[in-house]
Design an enzyme around this catalytic site. Structure first.
Site, PDB file in Angstrom:
ATOM      1  N   ARG A  40       0.760  -1.322   0.016  1.00  0.00           N
ATOM      2  CA  ARG A  40      -0.018  -0.120   0.063  1.00  0.00           C
ATOM      3  C   ARG A  40       1.012   1.376  -0.071  1.00  0.00           C
ATOM      4  O   ARG A  40       0.359   2.186  -0.325  1.00  0.00           O
ATOM      5  CB  ARG A  40      -0.968   0.134   1.232  1.00  0.00           C
ATOM      6  CG  ARG A  40      -1.998  -0.993   1.122  1.00  0.00           C
ATOM      7  CD  ARG A  40      -3.273  -1.128   2.159  1.00  0.00           C
ATOM      8  NE  ARG A  40      -2.558  -1.468   3.398  1.00  0.00           N
ATOM      9  CZ  ARG A  40      -2.014  -2.632   3.864  1.00  0.00           C
ATOM     10  NH1 ARG A  40      -2.832  -3.706   3.066  1.00  0.00           N
ATOM     11  NH2 ARG A  40      -1.544  -2.920   4.684  1.00  0.00           N
ATOM     12  N   GLU A  74       4.428  -9.997  15.645  1.00  0.00           N
ATOM     13  CA  GLU A  74       3.581 -10.607  16.846  1.00  0.00           C
ATOM     14  C   GLU A  74       3.950 -12.037  16.935  1.00  0.00           C
ATOM     15  O   GLU A  74       4.143 -12.761  18.269  1.00  0.00           O
ATOM     16  CB  GLU A  74       2.243 -10.362  16.841  1.00  0.00           C
ATOM     17  CG  GLU A  74       1.551 -10.420  18.296  1.00  0.00           C
ATOM     18  CD  GLU A  74       0.024  -9.767  18.181  1.00  0.00           C
ATOM     19  OE1 GLU A  74      -0.459  -9.197  17.092  1.00  0.00           O
ATOM     20  OE2 GLU A  74      -0.538 -10.131  19.064  1.00  0.00           O
TER      21      GLU A  74
HETATM   22  P1  AMP Z   1       3.081  -2.246  11.737  1.00  0.00           P
HETATM   23  O1  AMP Z   1       2.358  -2.883  12.501  1.00  0.00           O
HETATM   24  O2  AMP Z   1       3.196  -0.551  11.596  1.00  0.00           O
HETATM   25  O3  AMP Z   1       4.412  -2.772  10.948  1.00  0.00           O
HETATM   26  O4  AMP Z   1       2.211  -1.978  10.031  1.00  0.00           O
HETATM   27  C1  AMP Z   1       2.325  -3.168   9.319  1.00  0.00           C
HETATM   28  C2  AMP Z   1       1.621  -2.936   7.997  1.00  0.00           C
HETATM   29  O5  AMP Z   1       0.248  -3.050   8.108  1.00  0.00           O
HETATM   30  C3  AMP Z   1       1.813  -1.245   7.738  1.00  0.00           C
HETATM   31  O6  AMP Z   1       2.002  -1.613   6.092  1.00  0.00           O
HETATM   32  C4  AMP Z   1       0.404  -0.817   7.878  1.00  0.00           C
HETATM   33  O7  AMP Z   1       0.177  -0.078   6.754  1.00  0.00           O
HETATM   34  C5  AMP Z   1      -0.553  -2.098   7.695  1.00  0.00           C
HETATM   35  N1  AMP Z   1      -1.557  -1.721   8.928  1.00  0.00           N
HETATM   36  C6  AMP Z   1      -1.493  -2.118  10.150  1.00  0.00           C
HETATM   37  N2  AMP Z   1      -2.385  -2.013  10.762  1.00  0.00           N
HETATM   38  C7  AMP Z   1      -3.375  -1.188  10.072  1.00  0.00           C
HETATM   39  C8  AMP Z   1      -4.677  -0.626  10.191  1.00  0.00           C
HETATM   40  N3  AMP Z   1      -5.216  -0.787  11.292  1.00  0.00           N
HETATM   41  N4  AMP Z   1      -5.350  -0.048   9.261  1.00  0.00           N
HETATM   42  C9  AMP Z   1      -4.571  -0.196   8.012  1.00  0.00           C
HETATM   43  N5  AMP Z   1      -3.181  -0.716   7.612  1.00  0.00           N
HETATM   44  C10 AMP Z   1      -2.958  -1.202   8.594  1.00  0.00           C
END
Ligand code: AMP
Length: 172
Positions: free
Chosen positions: A59, A96
Protein backbone atom coordinates in the site's frame (compact mmCIF):
# COMPACT_ATOMS: atom_id res chain seq x y z
CA UNK A 1 -8.04 17.35 5.31
CA UNK A 2 -11.76 16.81 6.12
CA UNK A 3 -12.25 15.87 2.47
CA UNK A 4 -9.73 13.04 2.90
CA UNK A 5 -10.91 11.96 6.33
CA UNK A 6 -14.48 11.57 5.12
CA UNK A 7 -13.29 9.14 2.45
CA UNK A 8 -11.24 6.81 4.69
CA UNK A 9 -13.23 3.60 5.16
CA UNK A 10 -13.07 1.76 8.51
CA UNK A 11 -13.34 -1.98 7.91
CA UNK A 12 -14.07 -3.90 11.12
CA UNK A 13 -12.41 -7.26 11.88
CA UNK A 14 -10.05 -7.14 8.87
CA UNK A 15 -7.68 -8.93 8.41
CA UNK A 16 -8.51 -10.51 11.78
CA UNK A 17 -11.00 -10.07 14.62
CA UNK A 18 -10.64 -6.89 16.67
CA UNK A 19 -8.69 -4.93 14.00
CA UNK A 20 -10.21 -1.75 12.56
CA UNK A 21 -8.58 -1.54 9.16
CA UNK A 22 -8.08 1.95 7.71
CA UNK A 23 -8.91 1.41 4.06
CA UNK A 24 -7.46 4.08 1.76
CA UNK A 25 -8.73 2.60 -1.53
CA UNK A 26 -11.81 4.77 -1.02
CA UNK A 27 -9.52 7.82 -0.91
CA UNK A 28 -7.33 6.84 -3.87
CA UNK A 29 -10.31 6.17 -6.16
CA UNK A 30 -11.53 9.76 -5.73
CA UNK A 31 -9.64 12.00 -8.20
CA UNK A 32 -9.76 15.09 -6.00
CA UNK A 33 -8.73 13.17 -2.87
CA UNK A 34 -5.82 11.58 -4.75
CA UNK A 35 -4.70 15.02 -5.90
CA UNK A 36 -4.96 16.47 -2.37
CA UNK A 37 -2.96 13.56 -0.90
CA UNK A 38 -0.15 14.06 -3.42
CA UNK A 39 -0.07 17.80 -2.82
CA UNK A 40 -0.32 17.67 0.99
CA UNK A 41 2.34 14.96 1.31
CA UNK A 42 4.70 16.89 -0.95
CA UNK A 43 4.26 20.13 1.03
CA UNK A 44 5.99 18.42 3.97
CA UNK A 45 9.22 18.00 1.94
CA UNK A 46 9.27 20.85 -0.63
CA UNK A 47 12.51 22.44 0.54
CA UNK A 48 14.31 19.28 1.71
CA UNK A 49 16.14 18.29 -1.47
CA UNK A 50 14.53 14.84 -1.56
CA UNK A 51 15.97 12.63 -4.32
CA UNK A 52 14.24 9.28 -3.62
CA UNK A 53 10.94 8.17 -2.10
CA UNK A 54 11.01 4.59 -0.79
CA UNK A 55 7.55 2.97 -0.67
CA UNK A 56 6.80 -0.14 1.40
CA UNK A 57 4.91 -3.03 -0.22
CA UNK A 58 2.23 -2.84 -1.12
CA UNK A 59 0.00 0.00 0.00
CA UNK A 60 3.02 2.28 0.36
CA UNK A 61 3.58 2.09 -3.39
CA UNK A 62 0.55 4.28 -4.12
CA UNK A 63 1.19 7.30 -1.91
CA UNK A 64 4.95 6.86 -2.36
CA UNK A 65 4.68 7.13 -6.13
CA UNK A 66 2.55 10.25 -6.11
CA UNK A 67 4.82 11.84 -3.51
CA UNK A 68 7.88 11.07 -5.65
CA UNK A 69 6.16 12.48 -8.72
CA UNK A 70 5.16 15.69 -6.91
CA UNK A 71 8.71 16.19 -5.58
CA UNK A 72 10.45 15.36 -8.86
CA UNK A 73 12.19 12.52 -7.01
CA UNK A 74 12.72 8.87 -7.96
CA UNK A 75 10.68 5.97 -6.54
CA UNK A 76 12.17 2.84 -4.93
CA UNK A 77 10.16 -0.19 -3.76
CA UNK A 78 10.81 -2.13 -0.53
CA UNK A 79 9.32 -5.59 -1.10
CA UNK A 80 8.59 -8.91 0.53
CA UNK A 81 11.21 -11.62 -0.03
CA UNK A 82 11.75 -13.06 -3.48
CA UNK A 83 9.90 -10.32 -5.40
CA UNK A 84 12.78 -8.06 -6.48
CA UNK A 85 14.65 -9.43 -9.48
CA UNK A 86 18.22 -8.11 -8.99
CA UNK A 87 20.72 -8.26 -6.11
CA UNK A 88 19.09 -7.21 -2.79
CA UNK A 89 19.83 -6.25 0.82
CA UNK A 90 17.51 -7.91 3.38
CA UNK A 91 16.29 -7.06 6.87
CA UNK A 92 14.35 -9.39 9.19
CA UNK A 93 12.22 -8.13 12.05
CA UNK A 94 10.05 -9.49 14.81
CA UNK A 95 6.27 -9.62 14.33
CA UNK A 96 3.67 -10.61 16.90
CA UNK A 97 3.97 -14.19 15.66
CA UNK A 98 7.34 -15.09 14.11
CA UNK A 99 9.53 -12.93 11.90
CA UNK A 100 9.16 -11.13 8.58
CA UNK A 101 11.75 -10.05 6.03
CA UNK A 102 11.87 -7.10 3.62
CA UNK A 103 14.23 -6.41 0.73
CA UNK A 104 15.55 -3.51 -1.33
CA UNK A 105 17.73 -3.53 -4.45
CA UNK A 106 21.35 -3.11 -3.44
CA UNK A 107 21.89 -0.33 -6.00
CA UNK A 108 18.63 1.55 -5.23
CA UNK A 109 20.06 4.18 -2.85
CA UNK A 110 23.40 5.99 -2.90
CA UNK A 111 25.27 8.09 -0.33
CA UNK A 112 24.15 11.24 -2.20
CA UNK A 113 20.44 10.53 -1.70
CA UNK A 114 17.98 12.33 0.56
CA UNK A 115 15.26 9.76 1.22
CA UNK A 116 11.62 9.83 2.30
CA UNK A 117 10.40 6.45 3.54
CA UNK A 118 6.66 6.15 2.99
CA UNK A 119 3.88 3.78 4.08
CA UNK A 120 0.14 4.33 4.20
CA UNK A 121 -0.48 3.58 7.90
CA UNK A 122 1.70 3.65 11.04
CA UNK A 123 0.43 0.88 13.33
CA UNK A 124 3.05 -0.78 15.59
CA UNK A 125 5.90 0.66 13.53
CA UNK A 126 7.73 -2.67 13.16
CA UNK A 127 7.73 -2.64 9.37
CA UNK A 128 8.89 0.95 9.11
CA UNK A 129 11.63 0.47 11.73
CA UNK A 130 13.03 -2.42 9.66
CA UNK A 131 12.79 -0.40 6.44
CA UNK A 132 14.63 2.47 8.15
CA UNK A 133 17.48 0.16 9.18
CA UNK A 134 17.65 -1.25 5.67
CA UNK A 135 17.91 2.19 4.06
CA UNK A 136 20.26 3.50 6.76
CA UNK A 137 22.69 0.67 5.99
CA UNK A 138 23.04 2.25 2.53
CA UNK A 139 24.27 5.53 4.10
CA UNK A 140 22.09 8.19 2.44
CA UNK A 141 22.57 11.83 3.50
CA UNK A 142 19.21 11.96 5.30
CA UNK A 143 16.12 9.79 5.89
CA UNK A 144 12.63 11.17 6.60
CA UNK A 145 9.73 8.92 7.61
CA UNK A 146 6.22 9.58 6.32
CA UNK A 147 2.71 8.14 6.68
CA UNK A 148 -0.72 9.18 5.49
CA UNK A 149 -2.35 7.88 8.70
CA UNK A 150 -0.90 7.41 12.18
CA UNK A 151 -2.78 5.24 14.72
CA UNK A 152 -1.49 6.93 17.87
CA UNK A 153 -3.12 4.44 20.27
CA UNK A 154 -0.65 1.79 19.04
CA UNK A 155 2.28 4.06 19.92
CA UNK A 156 4.20 3.09 16.78
CA UNK A 157 6.46 6.14 17.10
CA UNK A 158 8.15 4.56 20.11
CA UNK A 159 9.40 1.77 17.81
CA UNK A 160 10.87 4.23 15.31
CA UNK A 161 14.43 5.57 15.70
CA UNK A 162 14.58 8.52 18.09
CA UNK A 163 16.61 10.60 15.62
CA UNK A 164 14.17 10.11 12.72
CA UNK A 165 11.90 12.96 11.58
CA UNK A 166 8.42 11.41 11.41
CA UNK A 167 5.40 13.10 9.75
CA UNK A 168 1.83 11.92 9.28
CA UNK A 169 -0.98 13.73 7.47
CA UNK A 170 -3.76 12.39 9.69
CA UNK A 171 -3.55 11.15 13.30
CA UNK A 172 -6.25 9.10 15.05
P1 AMP B 1 3.08 -2.07 11.49
O1 AMP B 1 2.34 -2.74 12.62
O2 AMP B 1 3.22 -0.59 11.72
O3 AMP B 1 4.38 -2.75 11.19
O4 AMP B 1 2.14 -2.24 10.22
C1 AMP B 1 2.27 -3.28 9.30
C2 AMP B 1 1.59 -2.94 7.99
O5 AMP B 1 0.20 -3.16 8.13
C3 AMP B 1 1.77 -1.51 7.54
O6 AMP B 1 2.04 -1.51 6.15
C4 AMP B 1 0.45 -0.83 7.81
O7 AMP B 1 0.15 0.03 6.74
C5 AMP B 1 -0.55 -1.98 7.85
N1 AMP B 1 -1.55 -1.82 8.91
C6 AMP B 1 -1.44 -2.23 10.18
N2 AMP B 1 -2.55 -1.95 10.90
C7 AMP B 1 -3.40 -1.34 10.03
C8 AMP B 1 -4.73 -0.80 10.15
N3 AMP B 1 -5.41 -0.81 11.30
N4 AMP B 1 -5.28 -0.26 9.06
C9 AMP B 1 -4.61 -0.25 7.88
N5 AMP B 1 -3.36 -0.73 7.71
C10 AMP B 1 -2.76 -1.27 8.77
Amino acid sequence: MEYIKKRIRDVYDFPSKGIVFKDLTTVFKDPRALHIIGWDLSQLYRDKGVTKVVGIESRGFIGGSILAFELGAGFVPVRKPGKLPADTLKMSYQKEYGTDTIEIHRDAITEDDVVVLHDDVLATGGTMAAAYELVKSMNPKKIYINFIIELSALNGRSNLPADAEVSSLITY
